[in-house]
Design a protein around this motif. Sequence first.
Motif, PDB file in Angstrom:
ATOM      1  N   THR A   8       0.785  -1.255  -0.066  1.00 54.39           N
ATOM      2  CA  THR A   8      -0.166  -0.022  -0.122  1.00 54.39           C
ATOM      3  C   THR A   8       0.913   1.245  -0.052  1.00 54.39           C
ATOM      4  O   THR A   8       0.679   2.223  -0.676  1.00 54.39           O
ATOM      5  N   GLY A   9       2.019   1.199   0.892  1.00 56.33           N
ATOM      6  CA  GLY A   9       2.686   2.282   0.867  1.00 56.33           C
ATOM      7  C   GLY A   9       3.442   2.877  -0.334  1.00 56.33           C
ATOM      8  O   GLY A   9       3.825   3.713  -0.862  1.00 56.33           O
ATOM      9  N   ASP A  10       3.790   1.524  -1.334  1.00 54.96           N
ATOM     10  CA  ASP A  10       4.392   1.911  -2.463  1.00 54.96           C
ATOM     11  C   ASP A  10       3.447   2.565  -3.498  1.00 54.96           C
ATOM     12  O   ASP A  10       3.909   3.157  -4.470  1.00 54.96           O
ATOM     13  N   THR A  11       2.110   2.384  -3.390  1.00 56.09           N
ATOM     14  CA  THR A  11       1.177   2.892  -4.357  1.00 56.09           C
ATOM     15  C   THR A  11       0.439   4.154  -4.013  1.00 56.09           C
ATOM     16  O   THR A  11      -0.146   4.772  -4.661  1.00 56.09           O
ATOM     17  N   GLU A  12       0.186   4.052  -2.673  1.00 50.38           N
ATOM     18  CA  GLU A  12      -0.544   5.380  -2.220  1.00 50.38           C
ATOM     19  C   GLU A  12       0.087   6.737  -2.443  1.00 50.38           C
ATOM     20  O   GLU A  12       1.198   6.829  -1.999  1.00 50.38           O
ATOM     21  N   ARG A  13      -0.543   7.861  -2.838  1.00 54.13           N
ATOM     22  CA  ARG A  13      -0.003   9.032  -2.985  1.00 54.13           C
ATOM     23  C   ARG A  13      -0.771   9.837  -2.158  1.00 54.13           C
ATOM     24  O   ARG A  13      -1.942  10.008  -2.087  1.00 54.13           O
ATOM     25  N   LEU A  56       2.083   4.232   8.259  1.00 59.55           N
ATOM     26  CA  LEU A  56       1.390   3.868   7.491  1.00 59.55           C
ATOM     27  C   LEU A  56       2.082   3.088   6.426  1.00 59.55           C
ATOM     28  O   LEU A  56       1.391   2.518   5.572  1.00 59.55           O
ATOM     29  N   GLY A  57       3.455   3.285   6.094  1.00 60.23           N
ATOM     30  CA  GLY A  57       4.217   2.804   5.264  1.00 60.23           C
ATOM     31  C   GLY A  57       4.056   3.328   4.170  1.00 60.23           C
ATOM     32  O   GLY A  57       4.489   2.882   3.056  1.00 60.23           O
ATOM     33  N   ILE A  58       4.021   4.845   3.974  1.00 64.13           N
ATOM     34  CA  ILE A  58       3.835   5.661   2.978  1.00 64.13           C
ATOM     35  C   ILE A  58       5.443   6.010   2.441  1.00 64.13           C
ATOM     36  O   ILE A  58       6.095   6.746   3.351  1.00 64.13           O
ATOM     37  N   ARG A  59       5.981   5.723   1.269  1.00 68.06           N
ATOM     38  CA  ARG A  59       7.292   5.982   0.880  1.00 68.06           C
ATOM     39  C   ARG A  59       7.511   7.502   0.917  1.00 68.06           C
ATOM     40  O   ARG A  59       6.485   8.179   0.313  1.00 68.06           O
ATOM     41  N   GLN A  60       8.841   7.980   1.044  1.00 65.00           N
ATOM     42  CA  GLN A  60       8.891   9.485   0.834  1.00 65.00           C
ATOM     43  C   GLN A  60       8.515  10.053  -0.476  1.00 65.00           C
ATOM     44  O   GLN A  60       8.014  11.006  -0.562  1.00 65.00           O
ATOM     45  N   GLY A  61       8.712   9.307  -1.620  1.00 63.47           N
ATOM     46  CA  GLY A  61       8.511   9.901  -2.708  1.00 63.47           C
ATOM     47  C   GLY A  61       6.890   9.907  -2.950  1.00 63.47           C
ATOM     48  O   GLY A  61       6.563  10.629  -3.981  1.00 63.47           O
ATOM     49  N   GLY A  76      -6.792   9.696  -7.542  1.00 62.85           N
ATOM     50  CA  GLY A  76      -6.314   8.514  -6.764  1.00 62.85           C
ATOM     51  C   GLY A  76      -5.714   9.122  -5.255  1.00 62.85           C
ATOM     52  O   GLY A  76      -5.358   8.023  -4.596  1.00 62.85           O
ATOM     53  N   GLU A  77      -5.399  10.252  -5.301  1.00 59.65           N
ATOM     54  CA  GLU A  77      -4.464  10.816  -4.081  1.00 59.65           C
ATOM     55  C   GLU A  77      -5.283  10.660  -2.865  1.00 59.65           C
ATOM     56  O   GLU A  77      -6.629  10.881  -2.759  1.00 59.65           O
ATOM     57  N   ILE A  78      -4.935  10.222  -1.671  1.00 60.30           N
ATOM     58  CA  ILE A  78      -5.407  10.461  -0.289  1.00 60.30           C
ATOM     59  C   ILE A  78      -4.856  12.055   0.036  1.00 60.30           C
ATOM     60  O   ILE A  78      -3.699  12.177   0.114  1.00 60.30           O
ATOM     61  N   VAL A  79      -5.822  13.017   0.333  1.00 59.22           N
ATOM     62  CA  VAL A  79      -5.530  14.128   0.659  1.00 59.22           C
ATOM     63  C   VAL A  79      -5.856  14.353   2.095  1.00 59.22           C
ATOM     64  O   VAL A  79      -6.926  14.077   2.760  1.00 59.22           O
ATOM     65  N   CYS A  80      -4.709  15.030   2.897  1.00 59.63           N
ATOM     66  CA  CYS A  80      -4.811  15.006   4.364  1.00 59.63           C
ATOM     67  C   CYS A  80      -4.369  16.344   4.838  1.00 59.63           C
ATOM     68  O   CYS A  80      -3.493  16.543   4.310  1.00 59.63           O
ATOM     69  N   GLY A  81      -5.272  16.659   5.731  1.00 60.32           N
ATOM     70  CA  GLY A  81      -4.792  18.087   6.448  1.00 60.32           C
ATOM     71  C   GLY A  81      -4.910  17.670   8.115  1.00 60.32           C
ATOM     72  O   GLY A  81      -5.710  17.078   8.604  1.00 60.32           O
ATOM     73  N   LEU A 118     -10.335   4.745   6.398  1.00 63.48           N
ATOM     74  CA  LEU A 118     -10.219   4.381   4.931  1.00 63.48           C
ATOM     75  C   LEU A 118     -11.102   3.033   4.098  1.00 63.48           C
ATOM     76  O   LEU A 118     -11.615   3.167   3.202  1.00 63.48           O
ATOM     77  N   GLU A 119     -10.815   2.234   4.968  1.00 64.98           N
ATOM     78  CA  GLU A 119     -11.308   0.853   4.758  1.00 64.98           C
ATOM     79  C   GLU A 119     -13.088   0.949   4.657  1.00 64.98           C
ATOM     80  O   GLU A 119     -13.778   0.274   4.138  1.00 64.98           O
ATOM     81  N   ALA A 120     -13.399   1.741   5.653  1.00 68.70           N
ATOM     82  CA  ALA A 120     -14.826   1.833   5.814  1.00 68.70           C
ATOM     83  C   ALA A 120     -15.394   2.797   4.583  1.00 68.70           C
ATOM     84  O   ALA A 120     -16.402   2.609   4.139  1.00 68.70           O
ATOM     85  N   VAL A 121     -14.762   3.918   4.151  1.00 73.35           N
ATOM     86  CA  VAL A 121     -15.328   4.777   3.276  1.00 73.35           C
ATOM     87  C   VAL A 121     -14.656   4.885   1.946  1.00 73.35           C
ATOM     88  O   VAL A 121     -15.251   4.958   0.997  1.00 73.35           O
ATOM     89  N   ALA A 122     -13.537   4.257   1.626  1.00 74.61           N
ATOM     90  CA  ALA A 122     -12.651   3.957   0.460  1.00 74.61           C
ATOM     91  C   ALA A 122     -12.057   3.021   0.351  1.00 74.61           C
ATOM     92  O   ALA A 122     -10.475   3.156   0.334  1.00 74.61           O
ATOM     93  N   PRO A 123     -12.295   1.688   0.571  1.00 75.91           N
ATOM     94  CA  PRO A 123     -11.675   0.530   0.691  1.00 75.91           C
ATOM     95  C   PRO A 123     -10.507   0.321  -0.399  1.00 75.91           C
ATOM     96  O   PRO A 123      -9.546  -0.115   0.032  1.00 75.91           O
ATOM     97  N   THR A 124     -10.802   0.595  -1.431  1.00 75.69           N
ATOM     98  CA  THR A 124      -9.903   0.276  -2.588  1.00 75.69           C
ATOM     99  C   THR A 124      -9.897   1.578  -3.878  1.00 75.69           C
ATOM    100  O   THR A 124     -11.122   2.089  -4.035  1.00 75.69           O
ATOM    101  N   SER A 125      -8.732   1.761  -4.441  1.00 76.10           N
ATOM    102  CA  SER A 125      -8.835   2.786  -5.454  1.00 76.10           C
ATOM    103  C   SER A 125      -9.583   1.974  -6.686  1.00 76.10           C
ATOM    104  O   SER A 125      -9.529   0.792  -6.760  1.00 76.10           O
ATOM    105  N   THR A 126     -10.088   2.736  -7.679  1.00 71.22           N
ATOM    106  CA  THR A 126     -10.518   2.319  -8.919  1.00 71.22           C
ATOM    107  C   THR A 126      -9.506   1.236  -9.345  1.00 71.22           C
ATOM    108  O   THR A 126      -9.809   0.215 -10.268  1.00 71.22           O
ATOM    109  N   LEU A 127      -7.971   1.816  -9.620  1.00 78.90           N
ATOM    110  CA  LEU A 127      -7.112   0.975  -9.958  1.00 78.90           C
ATOM    111  C   LEU A 127      -7.006  -0.464  -9.526  1.00 78.90           C
ATOM    112  O   LEU A 127      -6.971  -1.611  -9.991  1.00 78.90           O
TER     113      LEU A 127
END
Length: 255
Positions: free
Chosen positions: A6-11, A32-37, A63-68, A231-240
């Motif tokens: 997940t961390g490799d693919t989520e932006r 969350l395992g989100i890589r720096q890039g 497809g981005e997760i936007v966080c504030g 995220l699992e409750a409201v957006a469990p997977t992206s379209t991809l």
Amino acid sequence: MTREATGDTERWVLLPGTLCTDRVFDPLLDNLGIRQGNRHFVSVDAPDVRDFGARLRAVVTGGEIVCGFSLGALVLAHNLGVLGAARALVLLASSPFADRPGNRANREAVRDRVLGGDARGWISENWKAMSAIHDSALRDFVVSMAESTTDLINAQTELAASRPSSEKLLTDTELPLVFVTGSEDGLTPADPIREIVAEAKLAHLSVVDGLGHFALIEAPERVAAAVRVGLEAVAPTSTLDRQLAETRGHTSLAS
């Protein structure tokens, strides 16, 4: 999908709070395992919520997760119209209200104190209101961020003081919303968010027990778990992800 995959693919597109740098998100994103890039930061550096629309439209392309966090969450709540391509919004320590009448003078007093070089003194005096974990190392981390972002305090003071309410925007949006707040957060408490989640089309709230306004650095592993639940409750997977799953299913049947 594993956390590593997940961390490799989520932006993620990230907006920090008042006097915070992008470092405020690092403990959470590491858990969350989100890589720096895959981490894109937008500075909260303008005096009006409308000043961020073009910038957000340019970076949220699909497809981005936007966080504030805190003030960053406030900015996002007022720019939902340009975030339609996002997978979901994650709003940490979010307040839906316009600023309290008469609070501008208090905000300007804080601004003047920070500009006068006393960010440490102000944060130390108010630390119990900011965090449920009264740890000096955690406080010093917040102080270090504040001292490196004093050039933003003029714009951030005006932004916070002039904001309108976002309650109707949040209840009317089609975007998946994930709210996370600490149970001891007196600055942005959970009760108003509960009312929004009850009316919103697709929203989830996690209240993390025993944490305060800076929950994302007080216990990042617990906040990360709450974000994943949301995220699992409201957006469990992206379209991809769904397309890939369907492709694998067709391949398996064909074989």
